[in-house]
Design a protein around this motif. Sequence first.
Motif, PDB file in Angstrom:
ATOM      1  N   ALA A 163      -3.428   0.005  13.393  1.00 25.22           N
ATOM      2  CA  ALA A 163      -2.359  -0.261  13.755  1.00 25.22           C
ATOM      3  C   ALA A 163      -1.827  -0.305  12.632  1.00 25.22           C
ATOM      4  O   ALA A 163      -0.771  -0.142  12.625  1.00 25.22           O
ATOM      5  N   ALA A 164      -2.354  -0.788  11.945  1.00 22.95           N
ATOM      6  CA  ALA A 164      -1.802  -1.253   9.974  1.00 22.95           C
ATOM      7  C   ALA A 164      -1.937  -0.085   9.777  1.00 22.95           C
ATOM      8  O   ALA A 164      -1.006  -0.117   8.595  1.00 22.95           O
ATOM      9  N   LEU A 165      -2.431   0.848   9.819  1.00 24.48           N
ATOM     10  CA  LEU A 165      -2.908   2.334   9.390  1.00 24.48           C
ATOM     11  C   LEU A 165      -1.208   3.349   9.234  1.00 24.48           C
ATOM     12  O   LEU A 165      -0.319   3.489   8.288  1.00 24.48           O
ATOM     13  N   ALA A 166      -0.849   3.142  11.192  1.00 25.29           N
ATOM     14  CA  ALA A 166       0.387   3.716  10.855  1.00 25.29           C
ATOM     15  C   ALA A 166       1.226   3.270  10.259  1.00 25.29           C
ATOM     16  O   ALA A 166       1.829   4.020   9.755  1.00 25.29           O
ATOM     17  N   ALA A 167       1.531   1.369  11.039  1.00 30.68           N
ATOM     18  CA  ALA A 167       2.414   1.340  10.768  1.00 30.68           C
ATOM     19  C   ALA A 167       2.516   1.374   8.671  1.00 30.68           C
ATOM     20  O   ALA A 167       3.804   1.371   8.262  1.00 30.68           O
ATOM     21  N   GLY A 168       1.283   1.506   7.959  1.00 34.55           N
ATOM     22  CA  GLY A 168       1.648   0.796   6.762  1.00 34.55           C
ATOM     23  C   GLY A 168       2.291   2.315   5.841  1.00 34.55           C
ATOM     24  O   GLY A 168       2.186   2.349   5.414  1.00 34.55           O
ATOM     25  N   ARG A 169       1.228   3.145   6.668  1.00 35.44           N
ATOM     26  CA  ARG A 169       1.731   4.626   5.869  1.00 35.44           C
ATOM     27  C   ARG A 169       2.785   4.912   6.127  1.00 35.44           C
ATOM     28  O   ARG A 169       3.828   5.739   5.486  1.00 35.44           O
ATOM     29  N   SER A 170       3.440   4.335   7.507  1.00 32.47           N
ATOM     30  CA  SER A 170       5.487   4.376   7.529  1.00 32.47           C
ATOM     31  C   SER A 170       6.004   4.320   6.132  1.00 32.47           C
ATOM     32  O   SER A 170       6.873   4.505   5.951  1.00 32.47           O
ATOM     33  N   GLY A 171       5.188   2.448   5.480  1.00 29.55           N
ATOM     34  CA  GLY A 171       6.555   2.186   4.251  1.00 29.55           C
ATOM     35  C   GLY A 171       6.591   1.336   5.284  1.00 29.55           C
ATOM     36  O   GLY A 171       7.702   0.041   4.225  1.00 29.55           O
ATOM     37  N   ALA A 172       6.063   0.607   6.487  1.00 25.65           N
ATOM     38  CA  ALA A 172       7.423  -0.970   6.542  1.00 25.65           C
ATOM     39  C   ALA A 172       5.615  -1.857   6.413  1.00 25.65           C
ATOM     40  O   ALA A 172       5.471  -1.624   5.675  1.00 25.65           O
ATOM     41  N   LEU A 173       6.854  -2.981   5.539  1.00 30.28           N
ATOM     42  CA  LEU A 173       6.235  -4.354   5.121  1.00 30.28           C
ATOM     43  C   LEU A 173       5.629  -4.605   6.444  1.00 30.28           C
ATOM     44  O   LEU A 173       5.652  -5.143   7.766  1.00 30.28           O
ATOM     45  N   VAL A 174       3.761  -4.886   6.195  1.00 27.20           N
ATOM     46  CA  VAL A 174       3.073  -4.876   7.111  1.00 27.20           C
ATOM     47  C   VAL A 174       2.010  -6.043   6.719  1.00 27.20           C
ATOM     48  O   VAL A 174       1.929  -6.096   5.453  1.00 27.20           O
ATOM     49  N   ILE A 175       2.313  -6.966   7.414  1.00 23.29           N
ATOM     50  CA  ILE A 175       0.775  -8.171   7.494  1.00 23.29           C
ATOM     51  C   ILE A 175      -0.354  -8.094   8.479  1.00 23.29           C
ATOM     52  O   ILE A 175       0.288  -7.626   9.716  1.00 23.29           O
ATOM     53  N   LEU A 176      -1.502  -7.975   7.578  1.00 29.71           N
ATOM     54  CA  LEU A 176      -2.635  -7.847   8.967  1.00 29.71           C
ATOM     55  C   LEU A 176      -3.052  -9.015   8.826  1.00 29.71           C
ATOM     56  O   LEU A 176      -3.711  -9.109   7.633  1.00 29.71           O
TER      57      LEU A 176
ATOM     58  N   LEU B 286      -9.904  -0.522   5.136  1.00 25.60           N
ATOM     59  CA  LEU B 286      -9.405  -1.924   4.297  1.00 25.60           C
ATOM     60  C   LEU B 286      -9.409  -1.104   2.958  1.00 25.60           C
ATOM     61  O   LEU B 286      -8.452  -2.191   2.820  1.00 25.60           O
ATOM     62  N   GLU B 287      -9.622  -0.339   2.358  1.00 22.66           N
ATOM     63  CA  GLU B 287     -10.132   0.092   1.253  1.00 22.66           C
ATOM     64  C   GLU B 287      -8.061   0.508   0.935  1.00 22.66           C
ATOM     65  O   GLU B 287      -7.543   0.341   0.261  1.00 22.66           O
ATOM     66  N   GLU B 288      -8.336   1.596   1.924  1.00 19.41           N
ATOM     67  CA  GLU B 288      -7.040   2.249   2.117  1.00 19.41           C
ATOM     68  C   GLU B 288      -6.180   1.212   2.301  1.00 19.41           C
ATOM     69  O   GLU B 288      -4.767   1.587   1.279  1.00 19.41           O
ATOM     70  N   LEU B 289      -5.704   0.914   3.418  1.00 24.22           N
ATOM     71  CA  LEU B 289      -4.937  -0.982   3.380  1.00 24.22           C
ATOM     72  C   LEU B 289      -4.711  -1.795   2.029  1.00 24.22           C
ATOM     73  O   LEU B 289      -3.488  -1.718   2.270  1.00 24.22           O
ATOM     74  N   ALA B 290      -5.301  -1.523   1.100  1.00 21.77           N
ATOM     75  CA  ALA B 290      -5.674  -2.865   0.390  1.00 21.77           C
ATOM     76  C   ALA B 290      -4.503  -2.077  -1.271  1.00 21.77           C
ATOM     77  O   ALA B 290      -4.061  -3.208  -2.024  1.00 21.77           O
ATOM     78  N   GLY B 291      -4.727  -0.642  -0.436  1.00 20.39           N
ATOM     79  CA  GLY B 291      -3.906  -0.083  -1.778  1.00 20.39           C
ATOM     80  C   GLY B 291      -2.473   0.205  -1.506  1.00 20.39           C
ATOM     81  O   GLY B 291      -1.817   0.641  -2.831  1.00 20.39           O
TER      82      GLY B 291
END
Lengths: 1012, 119, 216
Positions: free
Chosen positions: A185-198, A229-234
């Motif tokens: 879910a975080a990848l989907a939302a994060g890649r869209s550019g939305a502000l995400v907190i995981l 996680l590495e992608e999300l952290a970036g």
Amino acid sequence: MSQPNRLARGGRLDRSRELSFTFNGQSYRGYPGDTLASALLANGVDIVNRSFKYSRPRGIVAAGAEEPNAVVQLGSTEAAQVPNVRATQQALFEGLEARSTNGWPNVQRDLMGVIGKLGGQFMPPGFYYKTFMAPASMWMTYEKYIRKSAGLGRSPMEKDPDSYDHVNRHCDVLVIGAGPAGLSAALAAGRSGALVILADEQEEMGGSLLDSRELLDERPAEQWAAAALEELAGLDNVLLLPRTTANGYHDHNFVTLHERRTEHLGETAPQAGGRRQVRSRLHRVRAGRVVLATGAHERPLVYGNNDVPGNLQAGAVSSYIRRYGVVPGNKLVLSTSNDHAYRAALDWAESGREVVAIADARPEPAGELVEQARAKGIRIIPGAAVLEARGQNRVTGARVARVDLEGFRVAGEAESLECDTIASSGGYSPVIHLASHTGARPTWRDDILGFVPNLVEGVLAAGGAQGVYATSDVLADGWSSGARAAGETGFDALEAQLPHVEARHESGSVALYQVPHEKPTLRGPKQFVDLQNDVTAAAIEVATREGFESIEHVKRYTAMGFGTDQGKLGNINGMAIAARCLGRSIPEVGTTVFRPNYTPVTFGAVVGRHCRELFDPERYTAMHQWHVEHGAEFEDVGQWKRPWYFPRRVEGRMESMHEAVARECRAVREKVGILDASTLGKIDIQGPDAREFLGRVYTNKWAKLAPGRVRYGLMCKDDGMVMDDGTTSCLGENHFLMTTSTGGAATVLEWLEVWHQTEWPELEVYFNSVTDHWATMTVTGPEARKLLAEITDIDLDREAFKFMDWREGMVADVPARVFRISFTGELAYEINVQANYALHVWETLFAHGEKYDLTPYGTETMHVLRAEKGFIIAGQDTDGSVTPEDLGMYWAIGYDKPFSWIGKRALTRPDTARTDRKQLVGLKPRNPEVVLEEGAQIVFDPDHAIPMPMKGHVTSSYYSPTLDSGFALAVVKGGQQRMGETVYLPMADGQVHEAEIVSPIFVDPKGERQNV
Amino acid sequence: MFYIYCPYCGEHREEEEFHPKGEAHIVRPEDPETCSDEEWGDYLFFRNNPRGIHHEMWVHAVGCRKFFNITRNTATYAILETYRMGEAPSITAESRDDRASLDAPAETETAENQEGVRA
Amino acid sequence: MSNTVDDKIKTFDTRTTSRVPVESPLTYSYRRSGAPAPGKGSGAVLRERPFLGHLVLRGGAIVLDEALRAVLDISLPGEPQALVVDASGERSVQWISPDEWLLIVPGGEEFELENRLRGALGDAHFAITNVGGGQTVIDLEGDAASELLMKSVVYDVHPHHFPVGKGVTTVFAKTSVILRRPTETRWELVVRRSFADYIYRWLLDAGEEYAIGVER
């Protein structure tokens, strides 16, 4: 010391160094990466606690937040004590000290255990209500005993050395849980550019992927998790919060996250870069969308003696082996209703230890994992379950038999198997706690044998939380939830990119909660449903037999799911048992809902920075520094710190408050005193309708107040009760300055606004607060004119500047407005200057005031002086039930004003017009040495039997140095007609004071002194 | 913790910035002096406390200091609309009743389900 | 010193031309709590800008806008939460409410400005109130400034939501502030005098982990 249950390799541990820790005073060793629970299991510690009610030995059952038994007290020093920590959630650190919260004198040799075994019969369900109902006076005694024996930890008795804080966050998508669903879910939302907190509650993000046997894109699941996680952290738009529990879901997508920032590093926060680190932090998150990816808790089966140490969740066994390199025993019996639990047996066998047998409740288990177990030569007993565990302090065996699930009976001869560990699984319960905090009831689904959340607007659930368990489905569900959440907050999600997961053939699960026993539930061995609260299947059965049919009542009666446990393991089993006893289905019985917090939160995190010196705002006037330097004692008035009195050193010792106040009072009555009155509320009122507005909100008349004049005003609510008072000055035809009481400033401004905005928007007038702009100093006493004349160009001649006039001019070279109003009854000037100059003007007054003995006085002296004059303080002499007529202030009531001002109509209501209402009077104690207690009740007949009819109460009471006597203001029924009568004040200590009803004006009734 | 759209500031703001001020649309009688005691008592003291749609007055106390109204479902805490002083609500209990034929059973069930206690 | 525009409204210049000691709202706080000097590692730097002229303008947007353009050559922000700063950066006007704006100008200009505005506004329904003695401006700069604000105010300070040219009244710890963002790097807190010490101590405490410094 060796770690007997530690595997030679495996687990997400740093084996390059060892950590030492103690548990109940005994030293052990573990590795970085361990939790306290995994380290205890590695060291072969079986008993971690004693149970709440029966004091039975208990061991570790789970590997996560749902752990009911291993609730420990942390801390090597008094200041560092932390109660209620789950050992499964506490990372191991060097020097960690932990203790069991139950067990006296210790968990191994427990005196309560003896009582528990006997006393269990005396502690049936509802034991609080039954046993301790009567006599009520004994409850305190019972409670002390119960608390001592129950014990869920204790608070530190010394000051916490750490700091905590709150952070307010806003995001588009909050994803709770970083397992496969949450990461996806975080990848989907994060890649869209939305502000995400995981946010994820564990030491490491990854959830079930960290102990999975599956391959994602041909790689071990944990590697996929690491890459995600590495992608999300970036990503700049993604914030990762590990060690962070979402504890409460509140209205409108407001979620509190408890981040434990340094709890894994030591018992107090270490310094970083020479600076104090915040130990834990509460994130107050307002999210556009919330994705609940909270997973599912495995449901243990309910069988006899299922609480003996060595009984674990099947999934926990896998976690300990795969994630922590710990195998918590030697010989395993697994009891299951599904395929998933076979992982425990496979992991166990692969770690080189013996799997004695798998009791599978299904007649023909046939899934892929089942086949793998068969291939390893593990014995599978179909259609069977563990009926009962053997052993006292550790499992020594299991009785297994075929069971008839439909008929709830044992269908074959029981076989005794020797083992030291029993793992069980009745399937999964989606973690619906957060969804439940919204108040929405979950829905039962027969296909997954669990409750799934009913979601309020803005909340989505993904994966296990939704009853989706197959890894490939979980990943897809997570992605689509994340994409939908992003889409709903205005971001376009990209094409789904999901790892390939080999589909696995599964055989279906069966519904099994409580395992039948040869004996009826009430007579068989104890079958625990809620381990933390010691609730058994028998207790639930008793509750239903006693007529408790609503699941909420069953819960209250048995304590199931109470407290810090919140029913994580036991609730569904409990409901299933209640359903069986009542002959209903689970959805018919329904479920209880869960309340915040999901797991315990420390008070430190709740309080944050709002403690000690920052507990509440302290408001200071511009002269505060001077007051501090001159030894003022302060009084809190609202949030203001006001000087209370200024004690002096006299003959080598400090004056008492009584002495200081008497001296200050005499100074004002005989010479001159000065008060910092800056805290009074001040409202600037401008507009052509200002005067009309004043006429509507004040009880008295304002039509003819000329510029340069001041008037006292009384303000009521529309029920006719006094709400505030103060003076208002006419600055110009369309310009007024209103003052309010110190505490009433904000209320009165809002009061004016509500009438203007909602009832009379046509009136052209604006209100602005100028409370902080002006500093106010009251110079009062017979010498006030002489003193002020020395430093002002204003003509102070009594004819040029009369009582209730105001003038402007220079005071101490600073532009000032001076108001001739008096709250002391003496000649008085209230000097107002812009606050930045206030200290200069104040000090100049003192420079010139020495020859007049200028004396600073505080609020206590102010109170005495005003009470001697019968001047009320709104909120002290009034309490929302007092009318202007009750106060005898007929002179301030404009009965014939054209507009029906606020409060007027109510004065003729029958209750308001009664003649026996409590009315303001003065009280003079017969014994002048007596100072009556404020709040003391007044009776007319001291010999009346108790309860005596109460006829009034004291509102203000002081010693008057001027009268050399105690005196008081009071409200007395029909008091205005009772002048000269004697009333009585019976006190708690048996004394009865006598007092005479007198006029509330004790000093200078004609007001000559203020008019000089 | 509510998230409230202030119709004057034109954006959602945190509940901490607001104060609730009781039932909305309480109008002070035009001529209090001619009101009966009962009428005056009704105006002063009697308020609705419905389960479901309710209109409340709030003030954006730490903000623009303006009073405004909220239509809120007291059972679910959902804020259905906010509107300025002097405006009429677009959603009322009556307007919701019109739609009740569609979702009445669901509403009843929800209400029932939301009774009871929490641990 | 004092000047009555007409007999209806009493204006009053509260400033003196005499050289007398003057104390800003934070003077006491510096004495009490000290003022750590900013260093290289300071993620947040705090600075008081005391003694500015603060006027509250009340009235209709159109008339106030005309008067403000005529007198000060600044246009009144009509949109909620808008903050307009003049080219020098010294004068600003901020939307507070549909009928309220906060005008901040260099100290000493406010009385003459008030009189000129009153002249320009004539018979319109409006109010101007001098509140300069009652509030002060605290500047906050540095990499960690917005993080520090997140620990202090409930309002969303993320740059997506709080661009330059925005200002709001919001909750700060247990009190309130007016929070503004006049430039990319600088935040301004307009605080009430009596709460200034509480806010100062809060910022020092919450800013400790960022090695907050105070410029004086």
